[in-house]
Design an enzyme around this catalytic site. Structure first.
Site, PDB file in Angstrom:
ATOM      1  N   HIS A 148      -1.479  -5.133   5.048  1.00  0.00           N
ATOM      2  CA  HIS A 148      -2.202  -4.838   3.657  1.00  0.00           C
ATOM      3  C   HIS A 148      -2.849  -4.251   4.303  1.00  0.00           C
ATOM      4  O   HIS A 148      -4.142  -5.047   3.664  1.00  0.00           O
ATOM      5  CB  HIS A 148      -1.753  -5.559   2.821  1.00  0.00           C
ATOM      6  CG  HIS A 148      -0.583  -6.152   2.037  1.00  0.00           C
ATOM      7  ND1 HIS A 148      -0.553  -5.332   0.857  1.00  0.00           N
ATOM      8  CD2 HIS A 148       0.233  -7.227   2.254  1.00  0.00           C
ATOM      9  CE1 HIS A 148       1.002  -5.722   0.380  1.00  0.00           C
ATOM     10  NE2 HIS A 148       0.892  -7.252   1.754  1.00  0.00           N
ATOM     11  N   HIS A 150       5.051  -1.938  -1.728  1.00  0.00           N
ATOM     12  CA  HIS A 150       3.903  -1.975  -2.303  1.00  0.00           C
ATOM     13  C   HIS A 150       3.534   0.432  -2.521  1.00  0.00           C
ATOM     14  O   HIS A 150       2.955   0.371  -2.569  1.00  0.00           O
ATOM     15  CB  HIS A 150       2.728  -2.457  -1.628  1.00  0.00           C
ATOM     16  CG  HIS A 150       2.219  -3.604  -2.307  1.00  0.00           C
ATOM     17  ND1 HIS A 150       1.396  -4.095  -2.671  1.00  0.00           N
ATOM     18  CD2 HIS A 150       3.010  -4.843  -1.586  1.00  0.00           C
ATOM     19  CE1 HIS A 150       0.943  -5.380  -3.226  1.00  0.00           C
ATOM     20  NE2 HIS A 150       1.984  -5.565  -2.498  1.00  0.00           N
TER      21      HIS A 150
END
Length: 219
Positions: free
Chosen positions: A20, A74
């Protein structure tokens, strides 16, 4: 859909949780582990981007010879924003960093990275096989076949197993490592190992040798 890797006879294989955008944290953890960039391999459960400070830098990782990642939700949110115009969902889920970058550069890097990021890995480790997907494997590893849209969605989005605390084993594979769901500590459910410890909020990025994963399965 599924990429297989033979045993690493030259070095050590590691797996890491959802990065992330926390590139510097990843580098620190690799240094702490004594990672050898010439001989070792690092496998990631996906979600390289969003929420952390260095998403664009993390999107360069799939081009490194020592790094391998499955695709996470994502990466697919970013893809759907650029290619299908579905910006709302991505921006609401950490994609706002794109506003500080050249969108065309981000789009091109993502386009080039995704072919290096299949939905699943299978790695040989000490005579055993470890699978990696982002969110949740099917009940039988042999079900991972190309062209199944429902399965693709399951691999990158599902939380059914962890919501039910399902400890049944995935058949056809010795163990599977996943991310997607943030936990205080890594967790085993059957032979599925959850390792997302929330790098962007906790500063803890789980990095573990695959040989240790195999040994934990046998305990």
């Amino acid at each position: 859909m599924l990429q297989r890797f033979a045993t690493n006879t030259a070095g050590t294989d590691y797996v890491v949780g959802d990065i992330h955008g926390c590139y510097d944290l990843l580098v620190r953890e690799l240094k702490r582990a004594g990672f050898d960039y010439q001989r070792d391999r690092l496998f990631c459960v996906g979600d390289l981007i969003d929420r952390g400070p260095s998403s664009l830098e993390c999107l360069q990782l799939p081009f490194e010879p020592w790094f391998h990642s499955v695709r996470g939700n994502h990466e697919l949110l970013a893809h759907d924003a650029f290619e299908l115009g579905r910006w709302g969902m991505w921006l609401l889920n950490g994609g706002v960093w794109v506003r500080d970058e050249d969108p065309q550069e981000v789009r091109e890097r993502l386009r080039e990275a995704l072919p290096h990021m299949p939905y699943a890995f299978e790695i040989e480790v000490e005579g055993a096989r470890v699978g990696i997907v982002h969110a949740e494997p099917p009940t039988d590893w042999s079900m991972i076949v190309p062209g199944d849209d429902a399965l693709e969605h399951h691999l990158v989005w599902s939380r059914r197993r962890i919501e039910r605390r399902d400890t049944s084993r995935v058949t056809g594979i010795d163990g599977v490592v996943v991310g997607h769901t943030i936990l205080r500590e890594p967790l085993w459910l059957g032979n599925v190992y959850y390792i997302d410890t929330g790098a962007f909020t906790t500063g803890r990025l789980t990095l573990i040798r695959l040989v240790d994963v195999i040994r934990m399965i046998g305990e």
